[in-house]
Write a protein that holds these residues in place. Structure first.
Motif, mmCIF file in Angstrom:
data_model
loop_
_atom_site.group_PDB
_atom_site.id
_atom_site.type_symbol
_atom_site.label_atom_id
_atom_site.label_comp_id
_atom_site.label_asym_id
_atom_site.label_seq_id
_atom_site.Cartn_x
_atom_site.Cartn_y
_atom_site.Cartn_z
ATOM 1 N N GLY A 159 0.812 -1.208 0.000
ATOM 2 C CA GLY A 159 0.000 0.000 0.000
ATOM 3 C C GLY A 159 0.847 1.260 0.000
ATOM 4 N N TYR A 203 2.262 1.673 -3.418
ATOM 5 C CA TYR A 203 1.249 2.185 -4.334
ATOM 6 C C TYR A 203 1.068 3.690 -4.153
ATOM 7 N N ARG A 204 1.013 4.135 -2.901
ATOM 8 C CA ARG A 204 0.880 5.577 -2.652
ATOM 9 C C ARG A 204 2.080 6.344 -3.215
ATOM 10 N N GLY A 240 -5.069 5.350 -1.400
ATOM 11 C CA GLY A 240 -4.065 4.389 -1.022
ATOM 12 C C GLY A 240 -4.338 2.948 -1.341
ATOM 13 N N ARG A 241 -5.168 2.653 -2.244
ATOM 14 C CA ARG A 241 -5.380 1.249 -2.580
ATOM 15 C C ARG A 241 -5.406 1.107 -4.100
#
Length: 158
Positions: free
Chosen positions: A88, A91-92, A155-156
């Motif tokens: 996560g 990804y952010r 955030g996903r």
């Protein structure tokens, strides 16, 4: 065995497909008629100018649609090998880097548009004004930046 029915797409997505796809089809048609015209002795002068404008529109719309659907190309070498929390964060970080990249592109494009605002620049043969295209490009890049920031905030990965 039955094929699953795809979920209906939102109106904005269909508008992106129609606008971008229409621009690509128009570019292909212009190129087709230019080639036919060259071989038949009736050339379509300035066909390259028209194709460039149409491909620019299609490219901007495609980037917006890809960002909305989170379909930008990604390499998942790290995120597939770490736990969900770290994935996560990666990804952010990826979304923030994308936002910074598109913001830099928007800033550079806006700078060029500002410098050339009073130039009244247009294409050579068709006299297509570049100002609206620059504005659309900057607006598209800023929209992609905001979408990337929203995705970083959420955030996903979907």
């Amino acid at each position: 065995m039955t094929t699953p029915v795809p979920a209906p797409q939102p109106l904005w997505y269909r508008a992106c497909v129609v606008l971008g796809g229409g621009a690509l089809l128009a570019a292909a048609a212009v190129d087709f008629f230019a080639i036919i015209g060259r071989h038949s002795g009736i050339p379509l002068l300035g066909s390259i100018e028209l194709v460039q404008v149409l491909v620019g529109i299609a490219g901007t719309v495609a980037l917006v649609a890809a960002t909305l659907h989170r379909n930008h190309a990604r390499v998942r070498v790290l995120s597939d090998r770490v736990d969900a929390g770290t994935a996560g964060l990666l990804y952010r970080f990826n979304a923030l880097c994308g936002a910074a990249f598109f913001l830099a592109l928007a800033a550079g494009s806006a700078w060029l548009a500002h410098d050339l605002w009073s130039a009244q620049e247009a294409s050579e043969l068709w006299q297509l004004p570049y100002r609206p295209l620059r504005i659309a490009g900057v607006a598209g890049l800023l929209g992609i930046t905001l979408l990337s920031l929203r995705q970083a905030w959420q955030g996903r990965e979907q």
